[in-house]
Design a protein around this motif. Structure first.
Motif, mmCIF file in Angstrom:
data_model
loop_
_atom_site.group_PDB
_atom_site.id
_atom_site.type_symbol
_atom_site.label_atom_id
_atom_site.label_comp_id
_atom_site.label_asym_id
_atom_site.label_seq_id
_atom_site.Cartn_x
_atom_site.Cartn_y
_atom_site.Cartn_z
ATOM 1 N N ILE A 157 7.781 94.057 119.408
ATOM 2 C CA ILE A 157 8.325 93.333 120.243
ATOM 3 C C ILE A 157 9.863 93.811 120.666
ATOM 4 O O ILE A 157 10.208 94.039 121.752
ATOM 5 N N VAL A 158 10.428 94.338 119.447
ATOM 6 C CA VAL A 158 11.866 95.071 119.526
ATOM 7 C C VAL A 158 11.612 96.403 120.599
ATOM 8 O O VAL A 158 12.291 96.442 121.384
ATOM 9 N N ARG A 159 10.514 97.083 120.140
ATOM 10 C CA ARG A 159 10.342 98.026 121.025
ATOM 11 C C ARG A 159 10.142 97.731 122.570
ATOM 12 O O ARG A 159 10.733 98.391 123.355
ATOM 13 N N ALA A 160 9.494 96.701 123.089
ATOM 14 C CA ALA A 160 9.361 96.308 124.302
ATOM 15 C C ALA A 160 10.428 95.951 124.957
ATOM 16 O O ALA A 160 10.761 96.152 126.062
ATOM 17 N N PHE A 161 11.235 95.065 124.301
ATOM 18 C CA PHE A 161 12.551 94.834 124.858
ATOM 19 C C PHE A 161 13.396 95.953 124.761
ATOM 20 O O PHE A 161 14.677 95.780 125.731
#
Ligand SMILES: Nc1ncnc2c1ncn2[C@@H]1O[C@H](COP(=O)(O)OP(=O)(O)OP(=O)(O)O)[C@@H](O)[C@H]1O
Length: 269
Positions: A157-161
């Motif tokens: 999720i951090v990667r996507a954001f």
């Protein structure tokens, strides 16, 4: 970015299922999602939730109708890094540390990211800081195989954001996790969403997850896959753990369950 983040206009998607048969996964589906909102899609298995996400992501072409993301086609939106996608499984690169995994897309897409952030008037997201907010600071130098499934999904999720997408599409990202991990990830997701101001379209099977996260819930039914209701969730934010026990929260859970019952009855008949 226009105030309309996603526009789905009378979309139809039909799969060829062999021996001359076909299956209508999406039938005349229309949906408008305002920028900066959190919208969940819920419905029985096979009602077309993932197909809808794939069509919006530009991974599949509709057989009828049209999709626009931020006023452009999904292909153009993907090219300009306006779109992020979080799949059911985290899909981290096993040979890179957590920090390198989450930093990679921003490195690979450096110029697109710079242009978009300049247009939005925002700086590059600090990945170490995002990892800290997601509770991953202590494990950022570990490999994915050395951390739990919940931590891996948080990293995804951090990667996507990290690319600062205008629109983030999430396909049951918490489905493989236990209830407590799931609830804590919901809270962290809401924190990131609040800070980074993306529009999120989130597929889930969980009624309470949909109610907790969303401004709107899209209820779908199968055979053919279609939208049967769009419910506004008028609960205050931020939505910490305490909200899960309120009468107002239970009222919305009941409302969604009622609508879903109709969708499941349709699916069984
Ligand atoms: N590539 C494909 N070829 C043929 N049929 C497909 C294909 N992809 C999906 N389908 C069918 O289209 C329908 C919708 O599938 P989809 O995966 O979008 O449903 P879903 O609501 O996301 O289901 P689930 O909740 O089980 O993930 C299903 O009946 C599925 O079997």
């Amino acid at each position: 970015m226009s105030a309309e983040a996603i526009r789905v206009d009378r979309v139809r998607r039909v799969y060829d299922i062999g021996t001359g048969g076909s299956l209508t996964a999406l039938d005349d589906v229309s949906l408008t999602i305002s920028a900066g909102t959190f919208v969940s899609v819920i419905g029985p298995s096979g009602c077309g939730k993932s197909t809808l996400l794939r069509v919006i992501a530009g991974l599949e072409q509709p057989d009828g109708g049209a999709v626009h993301v931020g006023g452009v086609t999904p292909a153009q939106a993907a090219e300009h890094k306006m779109l992020g996608l979080v799949p059911q499984t985290p899909a981290l690169l096993p040979w890179l540390s957590v920090l390198k995994n989450v930093s990679l897309p921003a490195k690979v897409n450096r110029s697109a990211g710079r242009k978009r952030r300049a247009a939005a008037g925002t700086g590059a997201p600090d990945m170490v800081e995002l990892l800290r907010k997601a509770g991953l600071h202590d494990v950022m130098h570990k490999l994915p195989s050395q951390i739990s499934g919940g931590m891996q999904q948080r990293a995804a999720i951090v990667r996507a954001f990290g690319l600062h997408p205008d629109v983030l599409l999430m396909d049951e990202p918490f489905s493989a996790l236990d209830e407590f991990t799931r609830e804590s990830l919901q809270e962290q997701l809401l924190d990131l969403w609040d800070e980074l101001k993306a529009t999120v379209l989130f597929v889930t099977h969980s009624v309470s997850e949909a109610v907790r996260l969303s401004d709107k819930i899209v209820v779908m039914a199968p055979y053919p896959g279609r939208i049967i209701d769009v419910l506004d969730i008028d609960l205050p934010r931020p939505r910490g753990q305490a909200i899960l026990k309120t009468a107002h929260f239970h009222h919305y859970e009941d409302l969604v369950r009622d609508r879903l019952r109709g969708a499941f009855q349709g699916a069984a008949s």
